[in-house]
Design a protein around this motif. Structure first.
Motif, PDB file in Angstrom:
ATOM      1  N   UNK A  17      -8.928 -28.959  49.321  1.00 24.06           N
ATOM      2  CA  UNK A  17      -6.903 -28.837  49.170  1.00 24.06           C
ATOM      3  C   UNK A  17      -6.676 -27.982  48.752  1.00 24.06           C
ATOM      4  N   UNK A  18      -5.513 -27.965  48.661  1.00 19.61           N
ATOM      5  CA  UNK A  18      -5.077 -27.396  47.354  1.00 19.61           C
ATOM      6  C   UNK A  18      -4.547 -25.991  47.641  1.00 19.61           C
ATOM      7  N   UNK A  19      -5.108 -25.757  48.847  1.00 19.75           N
ATOM      8  CA  UNK A  19      -4.569 -23.750  48.976  1.00 19.75           C
ATOM      9  C   UNK A  19      -2.965 -23.296  49.727  1.00 19.75           C
ATOM     10  N   UNK A  20      -2.309 -24.084  49.632  1.00 17.04           N
ATOM     11  CA  UNK A  20      -0.999 -24.256  50.422  1.00 17.04           C
ATOM     12  C   UNK A  20      -0.135 -22.681  49.279  1.00 17.04           C
ATOM     13  N   UNK A  21       0.355 -21.747  49.381  1.00 19.88           N
ATOM     14  CA  UNK A  21       0.944 -20.820  48.072  1.00 19.88           C
ATOM     15  C   UNK A  21       1.721 -19.685  49.009  1.00 19.88           C
ATOM     16  N   UNK A  22       2.026 -20.643  50.172  1.00 20.80           N
ATOM     17  CA  UNK A  22       2.692 -19.337  50.760  1.00 20.80           C
ATOM     18  C   UNK A  22       4.354 -19.572  51.135  1.00 20.80           C
ATOM     19  N   UNK A  23       4.817 -20.641  49.653  1.00 22.16           N
ATOM     20  CA  UNK A  23       5.870 -21.211  50.325  1.00 22.16           C
ATOM     21  C   UNK A  23       7.121 -20.282  49.354  1.00 22.16           C
ATOM     22  N   UNK A  24       8.227 -20.389  50.314  1.00 26.07           N
ATOM     23  CA  UNK A  24       8.994 -18.881  49.630  1.00 26.07           C
ATOM     24  C   UNK A  24       9.846 -18.613  48.348  1.00 26.07           C
ATOM     25  N   UNK A  25       9.036 -17.498  47.830  1.00 27.32           N
ATOM     26  CA  UNK A  25       9.270 -17.000  46.718  1.00 27.32           C
ATOM     27  C   UNK A  25       8.114 -16.776  45.668  1.00 27.32           C
ATOM     28  N   UNK A  26       7.059 -17.503  46.416  1.00 30.06           N
ATOM     29  CA  UNK A  26       5.815 -17.380  45.815  1.00 30.06           C
ATOM     30  C   UNK A  26       4.383 -16.482  46.470  1.00 30.06           C
ATOM     31  N   UNK A  27       3.637 -16.226  45.404  1.00 35.62           N
ATOM     32  CA  UNK A  27       3.208 -15.355  45.526  1.00 35.62           C
ATOM     33  C   UNK A  27       1.928 -15.974  45.016  1.00 35.62           C
ATOM     34  N   UNK A  28       0.606 -14.722  45.897  1.00 37.35           N
ATOM     35  CA  UNK A  28      -0.819 -15.292  45.821  1.00 37.35           C
ATOM     36  C   UNK A  28      -1.584 -13.908  45.466  1.00 37.35           C
ATOM     37  N   UNK A  29      -2.885 -13.960  44.539  1.00 43.24           N
ATOM     38  CA  UNK A  29      -3.212 -12.826  43.635  1.00 43.24           C
ATOM     39  C   UNK A  29      -2.432 -11.706  44.305  1.00 43.24           C
ATOM     40  N   UNK A  30      -1.245 -11.194  42.993  1.00 41.42           N
ATOM     41  CA  UNK A  30      -0.305 -10.159  43.819  1.00 41.42           C
ATOM     42  C   UNK A  30      -1.042  -9.036  42.894  1.00 41.42           C
TER      43      UNK A  30
ATOM     44  N   UNK B  19      12.750   1.711  18.775  1.00 39.51           N
ATOM     45  CA  UNK B  19      11.481   1.514  19.847  1.00 39.51           C
ATOM     46  C   UNK B  19      10.084   0.062  20.301  1.00 39.51           C
ATOM     47  N   UNK B  20      10.483  -0.614  21.052  1.00 33.66           N
ATOM     48  CA  UNK B  20      10.083  -2.000  21.530  1.00 33.66           C
ATOM     49  C   UNK B  20       9.332  -2.375  22.873  1.00 33.66           C
ATOM     50  N   UNK B  21       8.375  -3.561  23.159  1.00 30.60           N
ATOM     51  CA  UNK B  21       8.656  -3.372  24.174  1.00 30.60           C
ATOM     52  C   UNK B  21       8.331  -5.217  23.417  1.00 30.60           C
ATOM     53  N   UNK B  22       8.972  -5.822  24.883  1.00 33.17           N
ATOM     54  CA  UNK B  22       9.176  -6.664  24.953  1.00 33.17           C
ATOM     55  C   UNK B  22       9.683  -7.723  26.364  1.00 33.17           C
ATOM     56  N   UNK B  23       9.331  -9.310  26.505  1.00 32.20           N
ATOM     57  CA  UNK B  23       9.138  -9.910  27.438  1.00 32.20           C
ATOM     58  C   UNK B  23      10.645 -10.545  28.293  1.00 32.20           C
ATOM     59  N   UNK B  24      10.895  -9.520  29.282  1.00 31.79           N
ATOM     60  CA  UNK B  24      11.527  -9.988  29.868  1.00 31.79           C
ATOM     61  C   UNK B  24      11.999 -10.842  31.176  1.00 31.79           C
ATOM     62  N   UNK B  25      11.501 -11.109  32.032  1.00 34.59           N
ATOM     63  CA  UNK B  25      11.473 -11.944  32.708  1.00 34.59           C
ATOM     64  C   UNK B  25      10.236 -12.175  34.220  1.00 34.59           C
ATOM     65  N   UNK B  26       9.601 -13.112  34.979  1.00 37.05           N
ATOM     66  CA  UNK B  26       8.820 -13.003  35.697  1.00 37.05           C
ATOM     67  C   UNK B  26       9.583 -13.413  38.018  1.00 37.05           C
ATOM     68  N   UNK B  27       8.796 -12.808  38.118  1.00 39.92           N
ATOM     69  CA  UNK B  27       9.000 -12.452  39.655  1.00 39.92           C
ATOM     70  C   UNK B  27       7.733 -14.015  40.070  1.00 39.92           C
ATOM     71  N   UNK B  28       7.804 -14.290  40.788  1.00 41.55           N
ATOM     72  CA  UNK B  28       6.812 -15.456  41.737  1.00 41.55           C
ATOM     73  C   UNK B  28       7.212 -16.998  41.453  1.00 41.55           C
ATOM     74  N   UNK B  29       7.889 -17.492  42.778  1.00 44.95           N
ATOM     75  CA  UNK B  29       8.182 -18.744  42.265  1.00 44.95           C
ATOM     76  C   UNK B  29       7.079 -20.568  41.686  1.00 44.95           C
ATOM     77  N   UNK B  30       7.543 -21.146  40.688  1.00 40.18           N
ATOM     78  CA  UNK B  30       6.545 -21.849  40.839  1.00 40.18           C
ATOM     79  C   UNK B  30       6.596 -22.856  41.590  1.00 40.18           C
ATOM     80  N   UNK B  31       5.512 -23.396  42.218  1.00 38.07           N
ATOM     81  CA  UNK B  31       5.637 -24.568  43.290  1.00 38.07           C
ATOM     82  C   UNK B  31       4.438 -25.813  42.480  1.00 38.07           C
ATOM     83  N   UNK B  32       5.004 -26.407  41.759  1.00 37.55           N
ATOM     84  CA  UNK B  32       4.502 -27.457  41.029  1.00 37.55           C
ATOM     85  C   UNK B  32       4.979 -28.567  41.171  1.00 37.55           C
ATOM     86  N   UNK B  33       5.828 -28.619  41.676  1.00 39.51           N
ATOM     87  CA  UNK B  33       6.182 -30.723  42.006  1.00 39.51           C
ATOM     88  C   UNK B  33       6.042 -31.427  42.449  1.00 39.51           C
TER      89      UNK B  33
END
Lengths: 81, 685
Positions: free
Chosen positions: B318-331, B1-15
Motif C-alpha cells: 500500500x501507499x505508493x500513489x505519488x503521481x497526483x497533479x503537482x506531486x513529486x516523487x524522488x526528485x 549578504x545572506x541566504x534564506x528560505x523562500x518557498x518550495x515546489x511539490x504538492x503535499x497530498x496528505x488529506x
C-alpha cells in the motif's frame, strides 16, 4: 584516538578498494551496450523520418521499453546515509 | 549578504477522508520509515515526511487512525521515524528525530490515542538524532544517530521504560577482549530472544551486537562483535532467529544466522529500511521509503542456506500513489529558472482530459488487481515499475493529443521527477505548479544540465531551446535531448558513455556541469571515482577530452565524487563525497587545492558527505548532506555563510536527503528526494 570519522572513511575506502577489481556487472554492461546501439538507431531514424510522427514515436517507444526492461528492477538508491 | 528560505515546489497530498476508510485509492505516503504491530494486531506506520503516524487494520485494508501534525507540541512530530510496541502495556514508542525526542503513546482497543510522555530533549540528555529504539525488561534503548562524543562517536541512550534517563553507551567493549567498537550514525535497532541489542552502524556499514551494558557479544563465525562487508547498514531486524540487514547487498536484504554466518539474500527490494515481524507465521512488514510503500511479505527464513538468493511472497502493498497533479516523487535534480514571465500552462480540453485521466486511473486499478497476493518480491517490484512506466507513456500521449504543453519550453524550471519516471516543469514556482513535460524518462535518470551551443549544431531542430544533458545512473548512458516540435517531445540528439570502467564508459554517473568557458560537459563518474570531460564537435558528435581522478584519499583522488561545477575561469570544483572535501582542478584536470574537512558543523567548512555543488557570480554553494546545510564559499574556499535545518517542516525549508542543487539568478533550488519537494532559497549579495 583517531577520530571516528577518519576510521569510518578508512574502513569504507578499504572495502571499496576490495570490490574494485570486480568491475561492473557483465550482464548490465552488455545491456548498456545494446541500448547505446538502439539509441544510435533511433537518432538515425528520427533524423531521416522526421515528418513521420507515428514511426518516430514507435522507435522511441521501443528504445525506452528496452531500457525499462533491462534496468527498472535495479532502480537508484540515491544519496547515502 | 545572506541566504534564506523562500518557498518550495511539490504538492503535499496528505488529506484523508473521514476515518476509517479504505487504504486503496486514498493513500499517498511520503517516505515512510518505521512500523510496528500493536497488541490488537493492528499495523502502525510512521509516514515520516508527512509528520504523522497512521494505523491500519491487520489486513492493511483500512486506514483506522491518523495521529500527529507537524510541529513541536505534544501531539506533533518532525519526522516520526521508528516505532516499537511495549511488550505488555498498550504503549507505542515513537522516535521524533527532527524534534530530538521520544513519544510514548497510549492506545485503547477502540483506538483512542493519547500522549503519555515526551522525553529525551531535556538538557541532561539532549538527544541529537533519536532513530532506532528497542524495549526489553523494563528498559528502553535509543540510537542517538547524530550525537557527537569526544572523538565524534555516536551513542546509545538507556532509559527506563517510562522515559527516565539512566545512562549512555559510547563504546562497545568486545567480550573477547578486542579493541573498543564505536558507533557512527547508528540507525535501526533490534533484539534477539536473549535481549542482545543489534545495531545498524551506518557510518561503518556494519551491524554490531552488544548487551545492555555495552559489552560486545561476539559472532562465532567472525570472531568479532560485528558483521561487516555490507554495502549499506540502514536497519537490522532479528526475526525467526535470523539477522536481517536491509541493504546489506544492493536492493536486497542480507540474512545471517545468529552466529554471523551469511545464509543468503532476499531479492527484489528497493532500498528497504524497516523490517517488522508480523503476528502471522513467517510474515513480516517491510517499508521501502523511497517507493513510498509498506508491504506485507511471507518467507520461511529457516530454509535459506548456502548464500543463495530468494524472493519473498508479497501479500499486500500500500501507499505508493505519488503521481497526483503537482506531486513529486524522488526528485533528484533541477535546471532552468522560474521566470514568471509566461502566459501559462495550456490545457485545451480540461473536461476531456479529466475524463481520460479517470479512464487511466481505472486502468491502473485494474493492473494492480492483476498483481495478486503471493507474487515473488522481484516480480512485484518489476510489475509495479512497469505499470507506472506504461502509465507515464499513456499520459504523455494524452498530453500530446490534447496539445497540452507549456507555451515557452525554453523558459522553465525543469525537475527530474525520477520516482515518477518523468520530467516536470514549472513556470512560476508555486508549490503545486509542477506539471509533467514531454516524454517519460528512463529508469535511473538522475542528473540534468542545460547546454546552449555557441552556434546551431547540425540536426539541431530549435536553437532557442537548450539541449538537455541527462545522466542515467543505472545504464551509465548520458543522453543529450532536444525538443522536437513535430512530435511535441524531447528526442535523443546524441548519446555517449555506457556502463563500464573503460575510458569512454561511465559507472553510476551523478551530477553534470557545463563548462562556461567552452561548453564542455563534465560528469561526476561516481562509480569509477573520476571526472569525465566530454565535448560536442562542430558536427554535433560527442568525444572524450580527458578523465581525471581515481579511487583513493590523496589529493587528486576521489571516493564517490557526486557532483561538479565549473566557474568562469574554468576551475572545476568537485564534491568528493566520502572524503568529505571539495577538490579543485584546473581545466586540464590538474589538482590545484582542496578545502573542507570531515566534521559536524552547520556554519563552518566542516563537511559530512558533501553531495552537491554549484556556483554563481563567484560564490560556491555546497549541499552538505549529514549536516543538512547549504554552505556558501567564495571560490578560494573561504566559508561565508550557510542555511541549515534538519526535518520535514515545509514552511521552514528543512532538509532530509538533499540531492543535486542548482543555482540561478540568486536562487538556490535544492531537490530533497526524501521530502519529495524542491526547496527554493534566496541568496542576497
Amino acid at each position: 584516538m583517531e577520530s571516528v570519522f577518519k576510521r569510518a572513511q578508512g574502513k569504507k575506502l578499504s572495502h571499496r578498494k576490495s570490490q574494485e577489481p570486480n568491475g561492473v556487472c557483465q550482464k548490465s554492461e552488455a545491456d548498456s551496450k545494446q541500448l547505446m546501439q538502439q539509441f544510435q538507431d533511433v537518432i538515425k531514424h528520427v533524423e531521416t523520418n522526421a515528418e513521420d510522427e507515428g514511426s518516430c514515436k514507435d522507435a522511441l517507444r521501443r528504445l525506452y521499453t528496452s531500457h525499462e526492461t533491462s534496468f527498472s528492477a535495479k532502480k537508484v538508491t540515491g544519496p547515502h546515509e | 549578504m545572506g541566504i534564506s528560505y523562500h518557498s518550495y515546489i511539490g504538492a503535499t497530498v496528505d488529506q484523508l477522508p473521514p476515518l476509517p476508510c479504505s487504504a486503496s485509492g486514498h493513500l499517498s505516503l511520503s517516505t515512510p520509515v518505521g512500523s510496528c504491530v500493536d497488541k490488537f494486531g493492528r499495523v502502525w506506520l510512521a509516514d515520516t515526511a508527512h509528520n504523522r503516524v497512521l494505523v491500519f487494520d491487520a489486513n492493511m485494508d483500512q486506514i483506522l487512525a491518523s495521529f500527529g501534525t507537524v510541529g513541536s507540541g505534544s501531539e506533533q512530530f518532525n519526522m516520526p521515524f521508528r516505532l516499537v510496541t511495549h511488550p505488555d502495556k498498550n504503549w507505542i514508542y515513537v522516535t521524533d528525530i527532527g524534534n530530538f525526542r521520544v513519544h510514548i503513546l497510549a492506545y485503547t482497543e477502540s483506538l483512542e490515542i493519547e500522549t503519555v510522555k515526551i522525553f529525551g530533549n531535556e538538557p541532561e540528555v539532549a538527544l541529537r538524532g533519536p532513530n532506532g529504539i528497542v524495549v526489553h525488561n523494563g528498559k528502553l534503548c535509543v540510537a542517538d544517530e547524530f550525537y557527537e562524543g569526544q572523538h565524534s562517536e555516536s551513542r546509545l541512550v538507556i532509559f527506563s521504560e517510562d522515559g527516565q534517563y539512566e545512562r549512555t553507551i559510547e563504546q562497545i567493549i568486545p567480550d573477547n577482549g578486542g579493541e573498543a567498537v564505536h558507533l557512527l550514525w547508528p540507525q535501526g535497532l533490534s533484539l534477539d530472544k536473549d535481549g542482545n541489542i543489534y545495531i545498524s552502524n551506518t557510518g561503518f556499514a556494519t551491524v554490531v551486537r552488544c548487551d545492555w551494558q555495552g559489552k560486545g557479544v561476539t559472532f562465532s563465525a567472525t570472531g568479532k562483535c560485528y558483521i561487516d562487508g555490507l554495502a549499506l547498514s540502514r536497519g537490522v531486524s532479528v526475526i525467526q532467529n535470523r539477522v536481517l540487514i536491509p541493504g546489506g547487498k544492493a536492493n536486497a536484504i542480507s540474512v545471517y544466522d545468529l552466529n554471523g554466518q551469511f545464509m543468503g539474500s532476499l531479492d527484489g527490494f528497493f532500498a528497504p529500511v524497516q523490517i517488522t515481524e508480523f503476528n502471522d507465521p513467517q510474515t513480516m512488514l517491510i517499508t521501502e521509503p523511497f517507493l513510498a510503500s509498506l508491504q506485507k511479505h511471507t518467507v520461511n527464513l529457516a530454509t535459506l542456506k548456502g548464500g543463495k538468493s530468494r524472493s519473498t511472497k508479497v501479500l499486500k502493498a500500500i501507499g505508493d500513489e505519488r503521481d497526483n497533479p503537482g506531486q513529486l516523487h524522488f526528485v533528484t535534480s533541477v535546471v532552468g529558472d522560474v521566470t514568471q514571465t509566461q502566459s501559462g500552462y495550456s490545457s485545451n480540453a480540461p473536461l476531456l482530459e479529466h475524463w481520460i485521466e479517470h479512464q487511466l486511473a481505472l486502468q491502473d486499478q485494474l493492473l494492480k488487481v492483476m498483481q495478486p497476493p503471493g507474487l515473488p518480491s522481484w516480480l512485484s517490484i518489476a510489475l509495479s515499475a512497469q505499470t507506472e512506466w506504461v502509465q507515464r507513456w499513456q499520459q504523455t500521449m494524452v498530453r500530446v493529443f490534447l496539445n497540452d504543453k507549456f507555451d515557452d519550453p525554453e523558459d522553465l524550471l525543469w525537475m527530474m521527477d525520477s520516482g515518477n519516471y518523468q520530467l516536470q516543469a514549472t513556470e512560476d514556482g508555486k508549490s503545486d505548479s509542477a506539471r509533467p513535460i514531454s516524454l517519460p524518462m528512463l529508469p535511473g535518470s538522475l542528473g540534468i544540465a542545460a547546454l546552449t551551443p555557441n552556434k546551431p549544431l547540425p540536426g539541431q531542430l530549435d536553437y532557442s531551446v537548450p539541449l538537455l544533458v541527462v545522466s542515467n545512473y543505472l545504464s551509465g548512458i548520458v543522453t543529450i535531448l532536444q525538443y522536437n516540435d513535430t512530435l511535441g517531445e524531447l528526442v535523443p540528439y546524441t548519446v555517449f558513455g555506457g556502463l563500464g570502467t573503460g575510458d569512454e564508459q561511465l559507472n553510476q554517473p551523478q551530477g553534470i556541469a557545463i563548462d562556461p568557458t567552452n561548453n564542455d560537459i563534465l560528469i561526476a563518474d561516481s562509480g569509477n571515482n573520476r571526472i569525465c570531460r566530454w565535448r560536442l564537435s562542430d558536427t554535433g558528435g560527442p568525444f572524450l577530452v580527458h578523465t581525471f581522478g581515481r579511487l583513493g584519499s590523496e589529493h587528486g583522488e576521489f571516493h564517490t565524487p557526486s557532483d561538479i561545477t565549473v566557474d568562469e575561469q574554468g576551475q572545476c570544483f568537485v564534491t568528493d563525497q566520502n572524503n568529505n572535501r571539495i577538490e579543485v582542478f584546473d581545466s586540464h584536470g590538474k589538482w590545484l587545492r582542496s578545502f573542507g574537512k570531515e566534521g559536524y558543523g552547520t556554519a563552518s567548512e566542516s563537511f559530512l558527505l558533501p553531495t552537491s555543488i554549484d556556483h554563481e557570480n563567484g560564490y560556491l554553494f555546497v549541499s552538505d548532506l549529514v549536516n543538512r546545510a547549504i554552505k556558501v564559499f567564495n571560490c578560494s574556499g573561504e566559508f561565508l555563510e550557510s542555511f541549515s535545518g534538519f526535518g520535514a517542516d515545509r514552511d521552514k525549508g528543512q532538509l532530509w536527503l538533499p540531492y543535486l542543487l542548482h543555482v540561478k539568478n540568486n536562487k538556490v533550488y535544492l531537490p530533497d528526494c526524501a521530502l519529495n519537494r524542491v526547496n527554493v532559497y534566496q541568496f542576497n549579495i
